[in-house]
Scaffold this active site. Sequence first.
Site, PDB file in Angstrom:
ATOM      1  N   SER A 141      -8.707   5.075   8.234  1.00  0.00           N
ATOM      2  CA  SER A 141      -8.031   4.370   7.023  1.00  0.00           C
ATOM      3  C   SER A 141      -7.172   3.893   7.208  1.00  0.00           C
ATOM      4  CB  SER A 141      -8.183   4.598   5.498  1.00  0.00           C
ATOM      5  OG  SER A 141      -7.496   6.465   5.796  1.00  0.00           O
ATOM      6  N   GLU A 142      -6.051   4.589   7.741  1.00  0.00           N
ATOM      7  CA  GLU A 142      -5.006   4.253   8.219  1.00  0.00           C
ATOM      8  C   GLU A 142      -3.874   5.361   9.183  1.00  0.00           C
ATOM      9  OE1 GLU A 142      -4.598   3.364   3.874  1.00  0.00           O
ATOM     10  OE2 GLU A 142      -4.783   4.941   4.659  1.00  0.00           O
ATOM     11  N   THR A 143      -3.958   4.003   9.692  1.00  0.00           N
ATOM     12  CA  THR A 143      -2.653   4.708  11.519  1.00  0.00           C
ATOM     13  C   THR A 143      -1.285   4.739  11.038  1.00  0.00           C
ATOM     14  OG1 THR A 143      -5.083   4.103  13.075  1.00  0.00           O
ATOM     15  CG2 THR A 143      -2.558   4.506  13.374  1.00  0.00           C
TER      16      THR A 143
END
Length: 284
Positions: free
Chosen positions: A36-38
């Site tokens: 979902s996020e990096t």
Amino acid sequence: AFTTKSQGGNPAGVVSSAQGLTSEQMQATATALGFSETAFVLPHADADREIRFFTPTAEVGLCGHATIASWHLLMEQGAVGPGRYRMWTRSGMQALKCETSGRVAMSQNQPQFGAVIDPDPVARALGLQTAQLLPASRLPVQVASTGLHKIFAPIRDLESLMAIQPDLEAIEAISRSAGAIGIYCYTLESQQGGIAQCRNFAPVVGISEDSATGTSAAATACLLYHHGVVDDGQVDDLIFEQGYALNQPSEIRVRLEIRGSTIDKVWVAGCATTRATRNLEIET
């Protein structure tokens, strides 16, 4: 990040030494990882670190779980030790506390309370009846932010929260019309004694659902205080449960500092566990 006894939590990618990467390479990396996020950790002239956050489809200004993951990894690698730090993000400067226990706390922006939203289309987008939301006289459907604008939908009970069948196209349309990136659903019922259990849908930035959303838990805590659901005696340690619908139970802890009757500072905290290291070749 936001693991409970090293289990569950929300996966985040972390590139702990990202200097030299272009924005396009960061986006390609986040797309390839698919989390979902990096987070991409960089040096910064006026802060201890800069961190940029990318979903699989877009850059976002701030991300709670990827921040917790990043500073956990920096501690694990010996790059930082327990203490206080400053982190620059696209949503502004944030304060960090790295504890000897391994828990990481991060500051949030001052809460913003936006428009109250018609509950009927929100309920339909969630596959619910309007009666499965709490009455607006108690808690309205409302836009709020401590770094990222979401629509916050109070759900009547745990059964209704688990029954949500999101129409992601409808959620995206409602969110865009409200200047938000998704809908964060919460109920004041919980499974492990938390103040609330939550689910997050943010299709505007490519997230169908994720298992721990620190910035949104923080904004929910602010809404609960703003509407009188929690009082000064409760704000030191508000626990939010998330991820149960995905079989990834997560624990997000929020602390509000109150001055007079106003929220002065907002902190979100949690633990993290390193699960894997990957090598990627990115063509851009």
